[in-house]
Design an enzyme around this catalytic site. Structure first.
Site, PDB file in Angstrom:
ATOM      1  N   ASP A  12      -5.754 -17.322 -23.398  1.00 51.17           N
ATOM      2  CA  ASP A  12      -5.939 -16.072 -24.163  1.00 51.17           C
ATOM      3  C   ASP A  12      -6.257 -16.199 -25.640  1.00 51.17           C
ATOM      4  O   ASP A  12      -5.680 -15.495 -26.400  1.00 51.17           O
ATOM      5  CB  ASP A  12      -4.950 -15.051 -24.139  1.00 51.17           C
ATOM      6  CG  ASP A  12      -4.485 -14.416 -22.592  1.00 51.17           C
ATOM      7  OD1 ASP A  12      -5.224 -15.028 -21.726  1.00 51.17           O
ATOM      8  OD2 ASP A  12      -3.574 -13.741 -22.444  1.00 51.17           O
ATOM      9  N   LYS A 110      -7.084 -11.947 -16.086  1.00 52.71           N
ATOM     10  CA  LYS A 110      -6.101 -11.382 -15.673  1.00 52.71           C
ATOM     11  C   LYS A 110      -5.665 -10.097 -16.276  1.00 52.71           C
ATOM     12  O   LYS A 110      -6.225  -9.738 -17.289  1.00 52.71           O
ATOM     13  CB  LYS A 110      -4.875 -12.350 -15.832  1.00 52.71           C
ATOM     14  CG  LYS A 110      -4.535 -12.851 -17.266  1.00 52.71           C
ATOM     15  CD  LYS A 110      -3.672 -13.717 -17.683  1.00 52.71           C
ATOM     16  CE  LYS A 110      -3.465 -14.136 -19.048  1.00 52.71           C
ATOM     17  NZ  LYS A 110      -3.002 -12.628 -19.662  1.00 52.71           N
ATOM     18  N   CYS A 155       2.307 -14.713 -22.838  1.00 47.88           N
ATOM     19  CA  CYS A 155       1.542 -15.009 -22.095  1.00 47.88           C
ATOM     20  C   CYS A 155       1.494 -16.678 -21.667  1.00 47.88           C
ATOM     21  O   CYS A 155       1.588 -17.089 -20.850  1.00 47.88           O
ATOM     22  CB  CYS A 155      -0.075 -14.896 -22.160  1.00 47.88           C
ATOM     23  SG  CYS A 155      -0.410 -12.993 -21.833  1.00 47.88           S
TER      24      CYS A 155
HETATM   25  C1  VGL Z   1      -0.528 -11.055 -23.959  1.00 47.72           C
HETATM   26  C2  VGL Z   1       0.610  -9.002 -24.532  1.00 47.72           C
HETATM   27  C3  VGL Z   1      -0.289  -8.287 -23.851  1.00 47.72           C
HETATM   28  C4  VGL Z   1      -0.675 -12.381 -24.284  1.00 47.72           C
HETATM   29  C5  VGL Z   1      -1.335 -10.298 -23.319  1.00 47.72           C
HETATM   30  O1  VGL Z   1      -1.768 -12.961 -24.306  1.00 47.72           O
HETATM   31  O2  VGL Z   1       0.496 -13.037 -24.863  1.00 47.72           O
HETATM   32  N1  VGL Z   1       0.559 -10.510 -24.712  1.00 47.72           N
HETATM   33  N2  VGL Z   1      -1.235  -9.012 -23.220  1.00 47.72           N
END
Ligand code: VGL
Ligand code: ZN
Length: 201
Positions: A12, A110, A155
């Site tokens: 991410d 995701k 994540c």
């Molecule tokens: C994430 C919160 C919501 C992350 C993704 O990538 O850690 N955290 N969506």
């Protein structure tokens, strides 16, 4: 160069998780060059991309009277609410412009089901619905997963824990991660890794 059976999982590294983004992780952009450099040492790299539809159930704006970072109970259990972020095909969902890993072999998206969040790259937050990544990595013959990226305590944490649970040797390079750190979540992550045999490098 790392072994043929080692894979780097880059979680991410997207604009919304970097300063200026809608769910900015402090220092999130500082890991981009570290990720690029580390990736050069791996023959095999997989990227993940948080990829929500507008109106996703993890967004506080989808819950009347709720604010970001409050908790709610979903049918699959407790869920933290977030600011709207990483909406499919928006600039916030794009990878940071300096992320430069042309040899990445797979991008796994995701969080695309409206009613369920997915922190882990392997399972959605019901801990049951698979993304397919576990099967992919096993079929490819990987035995060791190294995790880096954003956010360390969400994540990255749940991806590393599921990798370990699926039987992969798993490590996390903390210098190539940054944390959101809600209510001690970064420390809780370090403790959990120690208990599960996930190596924190
Ligand atoms: C994430 C919160 C919501 C992350 C993704 O990538 O850690 N955290 N969506
Ligand atoms: Zn998300």
């Amino acid at each position: 160069m790392r072994k043929e059976t080692d894979v780097l999982l880059v979680i991410d590294v997207q604009n919304d998780f970097c300063p200026g983004g809608r769910l900015a992780v402090p220092g999130g952009d500082e890991i981009v060059h570290i990720a690029n450099r580390l990736a050069h040492g791996f023959q095999h790299v997989v990227l993940t991309q948080d990829w929500h539809p507008a109106g996703h159930s993890s967004f506080a704006t989808s819950h009347a009277g709720k604010s970001p970072f409050e908790m709610v109970t979903m049918d699959y259990g407790p869920q933290t609410l977030w600011p709207d972020h990483c909406i499919q095909n928006t600039p916030g969902a794009a990878f940071h412009k300096d992320l430069d890993i042309p040899h990445a072999e797979l991008i796994i998206r995701k969080g695309f089901r409206k009613g369920i969040d997915s922190y882990s790259a392997f399972f959605e937050n019901d801990h049951k619905t698979p993304t397919g990544l576990g099967g992919y990595l096993k079929e490819r013959g990987f035995t060791h997963v190294t995790c880096i990226g954003l956010a360390f305590d969400y994540c990255v944490r749940y991806s590393a824990e599921d990798a370990r649970e699926l039987g992969f040797d798993t490590d996390v390079i903390e210098a190539a991660c940054r944390a959101i750190d809600l209510d001690g979540s970064a420390d809780a992550t370090r403790t959990s890794f120690a208990e599960r045999g996930i190596v924190l490098a």
